[in-house]
Scaffold this motif. Sequence first.
Motif, PDB file in Angstrom:
ATOM      1  N   ASP B  31      48.735  56.444  26.345  1.00 51.76           N
ATOM      2  CA  ASP B  31      47.552  56.660  27.189  1.00 51.76           C
ATOM      3  C   ASP B  31      46.632  55.443  27.156  1.00 51.76           C
ATOM      4  O   ASP B  31      46.092  55.027  28.173  1.00 51.76           O
ATOM      5  N   TYR B  32      46.498  54.879  25.962  1.00 50.97           N
ATOM      6  CA  TYR B  32      45.632  53.718  25.800  1.00 50.97           C
ATOM      7  C   TYR B  32      46.142  52.571  26.666  1.00 50.97           C
ATOM      8  O   TYR B  32      45.385  51.950  27.407  1.00 50.97           O
ATOM      9  N   TRP B  33      47.436  52.294  26.581  1.00 57.20           N
ATOM     10  CA  TRP B  33      47.999  51.191  27.344  1.00 57.20           C
ATOM     11  C   TRP B  33      47.886  51.411  28.836  1.00 57.20           C
ATOM     12  O   TRP B  33      47.642  50.495  29.596  1.00 57.20           O
ATOM     13  N   ARG B  34      48.078  52.654  29.240  1.00 59.56           N
ATOM     14  CA  ARG B  34      47.960  52.946  30.685  1.00 59.56           C
ATOM     15  C   ARG B  34      46.542  52.681  31.161  1.00 59.56           C
ATOM     16  O   ARG B  34      46.337  52.109  32.228  1.00 59.56           O
ATOM     17  N   SER B  35      45.565  53.102  30.365  1.00 57.02           N
ATOM     18  CA  SER B  35      44.189  52.947  30.842  1.00 57.02           C
ATOM     19  C   SER B  35      43.735  51.485  30.731  1.00 57.02           C
ATOM     20  O   SER B  35      43.079  50.959  31.626  1.00 57.02           O
ATOM     21  N   ARG B  36      44.109  50.804  29.633  1.00 57.01           N
ATOM     22  CA  ARG B  36      43.691  49.420  29.441  1.00 57.01           C
ATOM     23  C   ARG B  36      44.488  48.458  30.337  1.00 57.01           C
ATOM     24  O   ARG B  36      44.028  47.378  30.670  1.00 57.01           O
ATOM     25  N   GLY B  37      45.716  48.868  30.670  1.00 53.84           N
ATOM     26  CA  GLY B  37      46.600  48.023  31.453  1.00 53.84           C
ATOM     27  C   GLY B  37      45.960  47.554  32.750  1.00 53.84           C
ATOM     28  O   GLY B  37      46.165  46.430  33.190  1.00 53.84           O
ATOM     29  N   TRP B  38      45.138  48.394  33.351  1.00 55.56           N
ATOM     30  CA  TRP B  38      44.447  48.036  34.603  1.00 55.56           C
ATOM     31  C   TRP B  38      43.629  46.773  34.446  1.00 55.56           C
ATOM     32  O   TRP B  38      43.592  45.914  35.304  1.00 55.56           O
ATOM     33  N   GLN B  39      42.960  46.668  33.295  1.00 57.42           N
ATOM     34  CA  GLN B  39      42.135  45.481  33.056  1.00 57.42           C
ATOM     35  C   GLN B  39      42.993  44.227  33.081  1.00 57.42           C
ATOM     36  O   GLN B  39      42.624  43.211  33.666  1.00 57.42           O
ATOM     37  N   LEU B  40      44.173  44.344  32.425  1.00 59.23           N
ATOM     38  CA  LEU B  40      45.078  43.198  32.397  1.00 59.23           C
ATOM     39  C   LEU B  40      45.541  42.841  33.803  1.00 59.23           C
ATOM     40  O   LEU B  40      45.550  41.674  34.193  1.00 59.23           O
ATOM     41  N   VAL B  41      45.913  43.865  34.563  1.00 65.74           N
ATOM     42  CA  VAL B  41      46.432  43.623  35.914  1.00 65.74           C
ATOM     43  C   VAL B  41      45.357  42.943  36.761  1.00 65.74           C
ATOM     44  O   VAL B  41      45.620  41.949  37.442  1.00 65.74           O
ATOM     45  N   ILE B  42      44.133  43.452  36.655  1.00 59.35           N
ATOM     46  CA  ILE B  42      43.047  42.850  37.441  1.00 59.35           C
ATOM     47  C   ILE B  42      42.846  41.392  37.025  1.00 59.35           C
ATOM     48  O   ILE B  42      42.737  40.494  37.847  1.00 59.35           O
ATOM     49  N   GLY B  43      42.854  41.173  35.703  1.00 60.64           N
ATOM     50  CA  GLY B  43      42.715  39.810  35.184  1.00 60.64           C
ATOM     51  C   GLY B  43      43.824  38.920  35.704  1.00 60.64           C
ATOM     52  O   GLY B  43      43.593  37.789  36.140  1.00 60.64           O
ATOM     53  N   GLU B  44      45.048  39.448  35.688  1.00 61.11           N
ATOM     54  CA  GLU B  44      46.198  38.662  36.151  1.00 61.11           C
ATOM     55  C   GLU B  44      46.064  38.315  37.630  1.00 61.11           C
ATOM     56  O   GLU B  44      46.350  37.189  38.044  1.00 61.11           O
ATOM     57  N   VAL B  45      45.618  39.294  38.413  1.00 58.48           N
ATOM     58  CA  VAL B  45      45.472  39.065  39.859  1.00 58.48           C
ATOM     59  C   VAL B  45      44.456  37.957  40.122  1.00 58.48           C
ATOM     60  O   VAL B  45      44.704  37.036  40.912  1.00 58.48           O
ATOM     61  N   ILE B  46      43.311  38.028  39.408  1.00 62.55           N
ATOM     62  CA  ILE B  46      42.267  37.022  39.618  1.00 62.55           C
ATOM     63  C   ILE B  46      42.794  35.622  39.287  1.00 62.55           C
ATOM     64  O   ILE B  46      42.651  34.663  40.048  1.00 62.55           O
ATOM     65  N   LEU B  47      43.484  35.543  38.121  1.00 65.01           N
ATOM     66  CA  LEU B  47      43.998  34.241  37.698  1.00 65.01           C
ATOM     67  C   LEU B  47      45.108  33.744  38.624  1.00 65.01           C
ATOM     68  O   LEU B  47      45.246  32.547  38.883  1.00 65.01           O
ATOM     69  N   TRP B  48      45.861  34.668  39.133  1.00 64.63           N
ATOM     70  CA  TRP B  48      46.950  34.328  40.061  1.00 64.63           C
ATOM     71  C   TRP B  48      46.362  33.677  41.324  1.00 64.63           C
ATOM     72  O   TRP B  48      46.811  32.623  41.771  1.00 64.63           O
ATOM     73  N   ILE B  49      45.330  34.365  41.845  1.00 65.40           N
ATOM     74  CA  ILE B  49      44.685  33.834  43.056  1.00 65.40           C
ATOM     75  C   ILE B  49      44.114  32.444  42.775  1.00 65.40           C
ATOM     76  O   ILE B  49      44.288  31.493  43.539  1.00 65.40           O
ATOM     77  N   ALA B  50      43.456  32.325  41.561  1.00 58.90           N
ATOM     78  CA  ALA B  50      42.848  31.040  41.203  1.00 58.90           C
ATOM     79  C   ALA B  50      43.920  29.960  41.101  1.00 58.90           C
ATOM     80  O   ALA B  50      43.761  28.846  41.627  1.00 58.90           O
ATOM     81  N   ALA B  51      45.050  30.307  40.433  1.00 60.68           N
ATOM     82  CA  ALA B  51      46.134  29.337  40.234  1.00 60.68           C
ATOM     83  C   ALA B  51      46.693  28.891  41.588  1.00 60.68           C
ATOM     84  O   ALA B  51      46.970  27.712  41.807  1.00 60.68           O
TER      85      ALA B  51
END
Lengths: 118, 418
Positions: B31-51
């Motif tokens: 449950d923890y990973w599912r809920s926290r995972g969103w933060q990672l995905v959002i972070g990844e998306v932002i960095l992806w766009i920046a890259a």
Amino acid sequence: MATILYVEDHPPARLLMQAIISEMTSHELVLADCGAEACRLAVSTKPALYILDLDLPDTDGLSLVADLMAVHASPVIIVSAYAEAVEQTVLSDSVSNYLAKPLDPDHVARTIQRTLAG
Amino acid sequence: MWRELFNAPWPDEGSILPLEVQQQASRRIYDYWRSRGWQLVIGEVILWIAACSWDVPHAGVYGLLAVLIGLMFVLGVLPSSFAMLWLIGSVGLLMVQGMLVRGLGAVTALSYLVPYTFSGMLLSGRRRIIVQAWCVVAFWFSLIYEIVSRFPQLDPPRYILVSYNILLAAFTFQTLRFLNQLAVEINTVYVAQKVRQQSHQFLARVSHDLRTPLNSVLGFAKMLRRSELDETQSTYLHHVIEEGELLNRLVSDLLDSAHLSSGKLTLKLEPCDINTICEAVAEEHRPHIPPSVSLNVKLAPGLPPVNGDQDRLRQALGNLMANAVKHTAQGHITIVSRQQGTAVIVDVIDTGPGIPEDQQELIFVPFVQVDGRSPGVGLGLDIARQLALLHGGEIHLTSETGQGSAFSLELPSVTPVA
């Protein structure tokens, strides 16, 4: 008159059973204080009824029941101060009845008569 | 030292956690990973766009893969095994790291993220804490080194790296904190279970050791009762037997209470006639009722049977009755059986001192006695209520100081009444 084999290692409890059997029934009581002695006596006396305490120094009640049945099959009454253990043992097919300590002499005498009759 | 630092009293490494606790922990971590995972995905998306906007080579493909893996992980499409999720999540992170910086960034990631991940999967107890703590220290060290040494030449991809590492650091510390908290909780559950189990064994042993001498005391006393005794001797013997029986009941109550609280007590259910039980309980207690108190039994005819354990229902009702007898010095005690909807109810009503409203819940707590003067150890009402609950019923109390009390044992009937 039937022979009853009582397996118990606590001396006052043996004396109490002796008193109940001699005063309240017409049966003969043979005493054993451990599983090994019980098996020896079962061969020599061929008892009509076993009364076993579950808490013995050299064996537990259930394996003793199996050993005694192999030597000489007769009805078994289990006696124990562990009410829980008694309930579980009653599920075993070879055990006819159980008595929970502290024993009530009238109840013991009635149970013995009923088991021998039944 | 690490134990104190992380405030994580882990269970002994050699001990095996009960399956139930393990499953509960896996669920929590998932449950923890599912809920926290969103933060990672959002972070990844932002960095992806920046890259992408800074033309980092192959950023598009790597970034897309990382985000996709993160998304699948969060949505639970991937295998639910915790270790697999962790691994896949970490691979996603590594890919982003690798895509942003070739060189020191990847070294940072490898020196910290891989051991961190694998120690989480493979190690337990103190070793895991040491390895993971080392990873976090290594990460911060390399991060500071990277920023300080390259400060004059910092270019946009480096900013991304720094932001990304900060994201990871926050995530890591959150995860560590969560895992420590979980460890403390698991440990608490585990210790509580262990204590319950051991106290159960202890009580079984104590009750056995108490019943063995009781057997001789009560047995011989009862044999003695059969012989010729004068009046004084009979009275003495009567007291020996009465007190012995009381002691035996206390031992049984202690055991029953332990069995009930640990869920080890099982019922032998059959259709029971509640009126027969009421009559038996009334007759059992009649001799103990003082002459100044009258006992009335009002049983409703034709009650539907209840699905219950005859002996245990008698015990529950007997405890309510014993409580009434104990606290009623004059007046009357009434047992009423009645029907209310699909339920069968037995009321035990007394004219005792009554129970103040703020103490009405307290009297059902084990070992608590409101007046503190009654004989017994304060288990009777607790056992009665737990037995009622085990039967799918309940015990209600209505009482007013000076007016007496009414305990109502409510039980569901076998056949619903039309």
